[in-house]
Design a protein around this motif. Sequence first.
Motif, PDB file in Angstrom:
ATOM      1  N   GLN A  39       0.824  -1.217   0.000  1.00 17.18           N
ATOM      2  CA  GLN A  39       0.000   0.000   0.000  1.00 17.18           C
ATOM      3  C   GLN A  39       0.854   1.261   0.000  1.00 17.18           C
ATOM      4  N   TYR A  40       2.050   1.175   0.564  1.00 12.53           N
ATOM      5  CA  TYR A  40       2.910   2.346   0.648  1.00 12.53           C
ATOM      6  C   TYR A  40       3.292   2.849  -0.737  1.00 12.53           C
ATOM      7  N   PHE A  41       3.321   1.950  -1.689  1.00 15.09           N
ATOM      8  CA  PHE A  41       3.762   2.306  -3.036  1.00 15.09           C
ATOM      9  C   PHE A  41       2.588   2.585  -3.980  1.00 15.09           C
ATOM     10  N   GLU A  42       1.385   2.595  -3.430  1.00  8.38           N
ATOM     11  CA  GLU A  42       0.208   2.905  -4.234  1.00  8.38           C
ATOM     12  C   GLU A  42      -0.120   4.392  -4.154  1.00  8.38           C
ATOM     13  N   GLU A  43      -0.707   4.922  -5.195  1.00  5.40           N
ATOM     14  CA  GLU A  43      -1.072   6.337  -5.228  1.00  5.40           C
ATOM     15  C   GLU A  43      -2.128   6.635  -4.166  1.00  5.40           C
ATOM     16  N   LYS A  44      -1.909   7.744  -3.468  1.00  5.06           N
ATOM     17  CA  LYS A  44      -2.885   8.269  -2.516  1.00  5.06           C
ATOM     18  C   LYS A  44      -3.256   7.258  -1.431  1.00  5.06           C
ATOM     19  N   ALA A  45      -2.276   6.488  -0.978  1.00  2.00           N
ATOM     20  CA  ALA A  45      -2.544   5.552   0.114  1.00  2.00           C
ATOM     21  C   ALA A  45      -2.695   6.272   1.448  1.00  2.00           C
ATOM     22  N   GLY A  46      -2.164   7.497   1.521  1.00  3.05           N
ATOM     23  CA  GLY A  46      -2.290   8.271   2.753  1.00  3.05           C
ATOM     24  C   GLY A  46      -1.356   7.797   3.845  1.00  3.05           C
ATOM     25  N   LYS A  47      -1.766   7.991   5.113  1.00  2.00           N
ATOM     26  CA  LYS A  47      -0.936   7.600   6.245  1.00  2.00           C
ATOM     27  C   LYS A  47      -1.121   6.120   6.554  1.00  2.00           C
ATOM     28  N   ILE A  48      -0.015   5.421   6.661  1.00  2.00           N
ATOM     29  CA  ILE A  48      -0.020   3.989   6.943  1.00  2.00           C
ATOM     30  C   ILE A  48       0.434   3.777   8.387  1.00  2.00           C
ATOM     31  N   PRO A  49      -0.302   2.994   9.188  1.00  2.00           N
ATOM     32  CA  PRO A  49       0.114   2.725  10.569  1.00  2.00           C
ATOM     33  C   PRO A  49       1.381   1.882  10.622  1.00  2.00           C
ATOM     34  N   ALA A  50       1.957   1.777  11.808  1.00  2.00           N
ATOM     35  CA  ALA A  50       3.178   0.990  11.986  1.00  2.00           C
ATOM     36  C   ALA A  50       3.046   0.069  13.195  1.00  2.00           C
ATOM     37  N   VAL A  51       3.613  -1.121  13.066  1.00  6.70           N
ATOM     38  CA  VAL A  51       3.697  -2.077  14.174  1.00  6.70           C
ATOM     39  C   VAL A  51       5.173  -2.288  14.489  1.00  6.70           C
ATOM     40  N   TYR A  52       5.549  -2.090  15.740  1.00  9.55           N
ATOM     41  CA  TYR A  52       6.925  -2.301  16.191  1.00  9.55           C
ATOM     42  C   TYR A  52       7.040  -3.710  16.765  1.00  9.55           C
ATOM     43  N   TYR A  53       8.045  -4.448  16.289  1.00 12.45           N
ATOM     44  CA  TYR A  53       8.282  -5.800  16.765  1.00 12.45           C
ATOM     45  C   TYR A  53       9.628  -5.859  17.480  1.00 12.45           C
ATOM     46  N   LEU A  54       9.602  -6.218  18.772  1.00 12.86           N
ATOM     47  CA  LEU A  54      10.825  -6.306  19.569  1.00 12.86           C
ATOM     48  C   LEU A  54      11.262  -7.764  19.684  1.00 12.86           C
ATOM     49  N   SER A  55      12.491  -8.021  19.288  1.00 14.70           N
ATOM     50  CA  SER A  55      13.006  -9.392  19.262  1.00 14.70           C
ATOM     51  C   SER A  55      13.581  -9.816  20.608  1.00 14.70           C
ATOM     52  N   GLY A  56      13.891 -11.094  20.725  1.00 16.31           N
ATOM     53  CA  GLY A  56      14.341 -11.672  21.978  1.00 16.31           C
ATOM     54  C   GLY A  56      15.848 -11.789  22.106  1.00 16.31           C
ATOM     55  N   LEU A  57      16.274 -12.436  23.172  1.00 11.73           N
ATOM     56  CA  LEU A  57      17.686 -12.624  23.477  1.00 11.73           C
ATOM     57  C   LEU A  57      18.434 -13.251  22.308  1.00 11.73           C
ATOM     58  N   SER A  58      19.599 -12.723  22.042  1.00 10.85           N
ATOM     59  CA  SER A  58      20.541 -13.193  21.019  1.00 10.85           C
ATOM     60  C   SER A  58      20.132 -12.840  19.598  1.00 10.85           C
ATOM     61  N   CYS A  59      19.055 -12.074  19.416  1.00 10.37           N
ATOM     62  CA  CYS A  59      18.558 -11.772  18.073  1.00 10.37           C
ATOM     63  C   CYS A  59      19.073 -10.441  17.538  1.00 10.37           C
ATOM     64  N   THR A  60      18.917 -10.262  16.238  1.00 11.28           N
ATOM     65  CA  THR A  60      19.176  -9.010  15.527  1.00 11.28           C
ATOM     66  C   THR A  60      17.900  -8.659  14.763  1.00 11.28           C
ATOM     67  N   PRO A  61      17.882  -7.535  14.028  1.00 16.94           N
ATOM     68  CA  PRO A  61      16.691  -7.235  13.221  1.00 16.94           C
ATOM     69  C   PRO A  61      16.400  -8.273  12.144  1.00 16.94           C
ATOM     70  N   GLN A  62      17.381  -9.129  11.849  1.00 18.52           N
ATOM     71  CA  GLN A  62      17.200 -10.077  10.751  1.00 18.52           C
ATOM     72  C   GLN A  62      16.275 -11.244  11.125  1.00 18.52           C
ATOM     73  N   ASN A  63      16.288 -11.668  12.386  1.00 14.49           N
ATOM     74  CA  ASN A  63      15.570 -12.887  12.760  1.00 14.49           C
ATOM     75  C   ASN A  63      14.093 -12.831  12.401  1.00 14.49           C
ATOM     76  N   ALA A  64      13.404 -11.832  12.932  1.00 12.66           N
ATOM     77  CA  ALA A  64      11.969 -11.736  12.667  1.00 12.66           C
ATOM     78  C   ALA A  64      11.684 -11.352  11.223  1.00 12.66           C
ATOM     79  N   SER A  65      12.570 -10.531  10.618  1.00  8.28           N
ATOM     80  CA  SER A  65      12.375 -10.144   9.221  1.00  8.28           C
ATOM     81  C   SER A  65      12.363 -11.363   8.309  1.00  8.28           C
ATOM     82  N   GLU A  66      13.169 -12.358   8.645  1.00  8.36           N
ATOM     83  CA  GLU A  66      13.317 -13.530   7.791  1.00  8.36           C
ATOM     84  C   GLU A  66      12.407 -14.692   8.190  1.00  8.36           C
ATOM     85  N   LYS A  67      12.021 -14.762   9.476  1.00  5.11           N
ATOM     86  CA  LYS A  67      11.379 -15.980   9.962  1.00  5.11           C
ATOM     87  C   LYS A  67       9.955 -15.821  10.484  1.00  5.11           C
ATOM     88  N   ALA A  68       9.524 -14.606  10.789  1.00  2.00           N
ATOM     89  CA  ALA A  68       8.216 -14.440  11.436  1.00  2.00           C
ATOM     90  C   ALA A  68       7.065 -14.324  10.441  1.00  2.00           C
TER      91      ALA A  68
END
Length: 302
Positions: A39-68
């Motif tokens: 939707q972000y790349f569609e014309e006139k989509a307007g404001k898009i909400p955001a969800v923040y995902y906090l990962s667990g011990l030993s993780c980086t931003p890659q874990n959830a991006s690739e596996k969740a």
Amino acid sequence: MSFNIESQISSCGGKLLKLKHDSKSTKTSMDVNVYLPRQYFEEKAGKIPAVYYLSGLSCTPQNASEKAFWQPQADKYGFAMVFPDTSPRGENVPDDPEESWDFGLSAGFYVDATQSPYHKNYKMYSYVHDELPRELYQFFQTSGLGAGSTVDFLDNVAITGHSMGGFGALSGYLQQYSSPRKYKSCSAFAALVNPSQVQWGKKGFGGYLGSEVAQWEKYDPVNLVKVVSNNGNDTILIHQGTSDPFYKDQLKPHLLIEAAKGTSWEGKINLNLVDGFDHSYYFVSSFVPQHAEFHAKNLGLI
């Protein structure tokens, strides 16, 4: 302050951006992944909400991006996903002298450390709930990546997380619940709900916050549900696998339910115990669709 776009990866109907920026809170360079839905790349989509995902011990931003598998759900409902790192990093950032996996690098516990030597860099509470949203909002105002769309990283936002990140989500949601309220909704996967009373939390809180119990209670969800009033009909969604090896000795989700009794949160914490599931991303990804729908409703997308 600005972000460097390290890479743009086509994923599902949108793009995953791997970003890097210099943080004033942590005094380090920080990695963060952001998924922009179709939707972000569609014309006139307007404001898009955001969800923040906090990962667990030993993780980086890659874990959830690739596996969740949040991306298909973000496309389905039309929200962006933000995957912060779990701690500051760098050659001069202090680590656990014993090099254990549950403290120090990759284990920032989403608190603002007060104890030396961690107090200089480990300001993950301020980073996640204040600095990062503001910087993302400012950057995407002028990024030119969309087709007239913007992401509302500041106001129409929700938060979720796994394990240590589940603790961070619950703690941040409750601390930011009023004056003014920040997050529209909160959910968690296999969350550490009462860190003051278990080994992971005692080690993390003791190392970062010192020995004063009052400092621990400021972050502990079991304490927060007793002192933060639910001023609406808000609910919290939690999933917990019964085959999780940390379920009974570290996570103990029933303690949050017990703490909520007699408070404004009684009956408002929806704990789902799911048979056979462990602590891994096989578990997380299985229930992401339910959490995505929960947040989409609270963000006004359904």
